[in-house]
Write a protein that holds these residues in place. Sequence first.
Motif, PDB file in Angstrom:
ATOM      1  N   PHE A  12       0.839  -1.196   0.000  1.00 51.58           N
ATOM      2  CA  PHE A  12       0.000   0.000   0.000  1.00 51.58           C
ATOM      3  C   PHE A  12       0.882   1.257   0.000  1.00 51.58           C
ATOM      4  N   GLY A  13       0.545   2.202  -0.867  1.00 54.25           N
ATOM      5  CA  GLY A  13       1.286   3.457  -0.971  1.00 54.25           C
ATOM      6  C   GLY A  13       1.712   3.708  -2.405  1.00 54.25           C
ATOM      7  N   GLY A  14       2.562   4.713  -2.584  1.00 55.00           N
ATOM      8  CA  GLY A  14       3.075   5.022  -3.911  1.00 55.00           C
ATOM      9  C   GLY A  14       2.041   5.596  -4.859  1.00 55.00           C
ATOM     10  N   PHE A  15       1.038   6.329  -4.346  1.00 54.35           N
ATOM     11  CA  PHE A  15      -0.041   6.812  -5.203  1.00 54.35           C
ATOM     12  C   PHE A  15       0.457   7.907  -6.144  1.00 54.35           C
ATOM     13  N   SER A  16       0.249   7.672  -7.433  1.00 53.26           N
ATOM     14  CA  SER A  16       0.828   8.534  -8.457  1.00 53.26           C
ATOM     15  C   SER A  16      -0.182   9.029  -9.478  1.00 53.26           C
ATOM     16  N   ALA A  17      -1.459   8.648  -9.329  1.00 53.35           N
ATOM     17  CA  ALA A  17      -2.466   9.039 -10.313  1.00 53.35           C
ATOM     18  C   ALA A  17      -3.823   9.142  -9.636  1.00 53.35           C
ATOM     19  N   LEU A  18      -4.666  10.025 -10.174  1.00 51.28           N
ATOM     20  CA  LEU A  18      -5.994  10.251  -9.614  1.00 51.28           C
ATOM     21  C   LEU A  18      -6.928  10.675 -10.741  1.00 51.28           C
ATOM     22  N   VAL A  19      -8.155  10.118 -10.748  1.00 49.16           N
ATOM     23  CA  VAL A  19      -9.125  10.502 -11.762  1.00 49.16           C
ATOM     24  C   VAL A  19     -10.519  10.445 -11.149  1.00 49.16           C
ATOM     25  N   THR A  20     -11.388  11.336 -11.612  1.00 57.20           N
ATOM     26  CA  THR A  20     -12.774  11.368 -11.155  1.00 57.20           C
ATOM     27  C   THR A  20     -13.562  10.239 -11.812  1.00 57.20           C
ATOM     28  N   THR A  21     -14.351   9.523 -11.016  1.00 54.67           N
ATOM     29  CA  THR A  21     -15.173   8.438 -11.555  1.00 54.67           C
ATOM     30  C   THR A  21     -16.664   8.668 -11.359  1.00 54.67           C
ATOM     31  N   GLY A  22     -17.055   9.770 -10.737  1.00 55.19           N
ATOM     32  CA  GLY A  22     -18.463  10.068 -10.528  1.00 55.19           C
ATOM     33  C   GLY A  22     -18.618  11.311  -9.688  1.00 55.19           C
ATOM     34  N   PRO A  23     -19.846  11.708  -9.385  1.00 54.45           N
ATOM     35  CA  PRO A  23     -20.062  12.927  -8.601  1.00 54.45           C
ATOM     36  C   PRO A  23     -19.587  12.834  -7.165  1.00 54.45           C
ATOM     37  N   ASP A  24     -19.326  11.613  -6.687  1.00 57.17           N
ATOM     38  CA  ASP A  24     -18.841  11.463  -5.320  1.00 57.17           C
ATOM     39  C   ASP A  24     -17.829  10.324  -5.213  1.00 57.17           C
ATOM     40  N   LEU A  55     -13.651   8.819  -6.610  1.00 59.74           N
ATOM     41  CA  LEU A  55     -12.363   8.955  -7.280  1.00 59.74           C
ATOM     42  C   LEU A  55     -11.752   7.576  -7.452  1.00 59.74           C
ATOM     43  N   LEU A  56     -10.818   7.478  -8.391  1.00 58.18           N
ATOM     44  CA  LEU A  56     -10.004   6.281  -8.562  1.00 58.18           C
ATOM     45  C   LEU A  56      -8.552   6.705  -8.455  1.00 58.18           C
ATOM     46  N   ALA A  57      -7.803   6.069  -7.550  1.00 57.81           N
ATOM     47  CA  ALA A  57      -6.384   6.366  -7.370  1.00 57.81           C
ATOM     48  C   ALA A  57      -5.557   5.189  -7.862  1.00 57.81           C
ATOM     49  N   GLY A  58      -4.401   5.488  -8.441  1.00 59.56           N
ATOM     50  CA  GLY A  58      -3.488   4.455  -8.926  1.00 59.56           C
ATOM     51  C   GLY A  58      -2.112   4.644  -8.330  1.00 59.56           C
ATOM     52  N   SER A  59      -1.376   3.538  -8.196  1.00 62.94           N
ATOM     53  CA  SER A  59      -0.049   3.604  -7.586  1.00 62.94           C
ATOM     54  C   SER A  59       1.026   3.119  -8.547  1.00 62.94           C
ATOM     55  N   ASP A  60       2.260   3.548  -8.274  1.00 62.15           N
ATOM     56  CA  ASP A  60       3.373   3.129  -9.123  1.00 62.15           C
ATOM     57  C   ASP A  60       3.862   1.722  -8.787  1.00 62.15           C
ATOM     58  N   ARG A  61       3.134   1.012  -7.936  1.00 65.02           N
ATOM     59  CA  ARG A  61       3.349  -0.417  -7.725  1.00 65.02           C
ATOM     60  C   ARG A  61       2.291  -1.247  -8.446  1.00 65.02           C
ATOM     61  N   LEU A  70      -4.810  -0.189  -7.930  1.00 64.69           N
ATOM     62  CA  LEU A  70      -5.891   0.787  -7.974  1.00 64.69           C
ATOM     63  C   LEU A  70      -6.679   0.692  -6.681  1.00 64.69           C
ATOM     64  N   VAL A  71      -7.305   1.812  -6.281  1.00 57.88           N
ATOM     65  CA  VAL A  71      -8.225   1.804  -5.146  1.00 57.88           C
ATOM     66  C   VAL A  71      -9.306   2.841  -5.405  1.00 57.88           C
ATOM     67  N   ASP A  72     -10.548   2.484  -5.084  1.00 58.81           N
ATOM     68  CA  ASP A  72     -11.681   3.388  -5.256  1.00 58.81           C
ATOM     69  C   ASP A  72     -11.900   4.177  -3.973  1.00 58.81           C
ATOM     70  N   LEU A  73     -12.180   5.465  -4.116  1.00 58.03           N
ATOM     71  CA  LEU A  73     -12.411   6.347  -2.984  1.00 58.03           C
ATOM     72  C   LEU A  73     -13.835   6.893  -3.036  1.00 58.03           C
ATOM     73  N   ASP A  74     -14.545   6.736  -1.935  1.00 53.90           N
ATOM     74  CA  ASP A  74     -15.931   7.177  -1.810  1.00 53.90           C
ATOM     75  C   ASP A  74     -15.954   8.540  -1.114  1.00 53.90           C
ATOM     76  N   LEU A  75     -16.547   9.532  -1.759  1.00 55.00           N
ATOM     77  CA  LEU A  75     -16.583  10.895  -1.230  1.00 55.00           C
ATOM     78  C   LEU A  75     -17.966  11.283  -0.724  1.00 55.00           C
ATOM     79  N   SER A  76     -18.876  10.334  -0.616  1.00 56.70           N
ATOM     80  CA  SER A  76     -20.264  10.669  -0.310  1.00 56.70           C
ATOM     81  C   SER A  76     -20.503  10.983   1.164  1.00 56.70           C
TER      82      SER A  76
END
Length: 322
Positions: A63-75, A77-83, A86-92
């Motif tokens: 876990f760690g090394g997060f190097s990318a981020l993109v919006t996947t909906g109104p609430d 995100l999707l984060a990506g790592s250099d290892r 991917l991990v989905d983030l809930d903003l609701s």
Amino acid sequence: MLRLLLLALVVVGLAPGTFLRSVTGLRSDSAVVTVTPLAEAVDAPGPLQLTGIWELESAHGWFGGFSALVTTGPDSLLAGSDRGFLVDLDLSGDRPAAVPGSFRYVGRRAGVRKEVIDLEALARDPATGTVWMAFENFNLIERLAPDGTRTGRMPPEMAEWSDNSGPETMERLADGRFLVLAEGPERRGRADRPALLFAGDPVQPSVPLAFRFAAAPGYDPVDAAQLPDGRVLILLRRVEYAIPARFDTAIAIADPRAIQEGEAWRARIVQRLDGPVLGENFEGIALVPSPGDAARGDLWLIADDNFSVFQRSLLVRFAWDG
């Protein structure tokens, strides 16, 4: 010589067991991710209002090394790592949360001794949910369909980009074009960075428009996010080689309508991040528009901890007022 000596000391200091966390466990291990608000006072002078800062943590060895981020909906995100994860983030909710079970490995083998894992940029088509991933160590772009089908291509225009400073920035523009910026210059001493503008899907054979990105002195482009008005925010990072390494970040803005073949595309810095808390290795940026006003929204940044005991995986939110 002094720069080379400092770089050598940093490399020695990054050996596992000294300043780096040793990777343990299996990639397939389940991960429990906690997202904790920081209690420290944070000063972020500039026009953007800082509205939240959280630390992402997990006992998972990769876990760690997060190097990318993109919006996947109104609430979300999707984060990506250099290892290669991917991990989905809930903003609701009242604070961001990692979606349980969403930390997954998307790297793959490329021959007997090589792996495609150095994921540095993400882009997404909001209409289909298709995601594109840029892998720096192969100068490769892969398309990941919602059903899991993967298709990749190494554009020949990126063949001479450094395998350690290649496609660090990739953004799918609202009109379907793709913006790709190299992190490093074509050769030592140049301040600009090679850049490409694809007319459509970069995985499909095509000849992109080649131009140069005029980075601010000392800064490298590491990610981008398009605004509702068509302009693009570019995340810039500067590294001071020391033990531990020190980082400062800037957010710049530029209009893709100004891109011309063979010419320099210039951006204007609108916000800087540094200091004891925000002096982290921020590598991902994404905008989540406000449901009631598309010109406004939340601007999210994520930091790469480099698996270092001195750094943290931070998630930061600014208010974007258009």
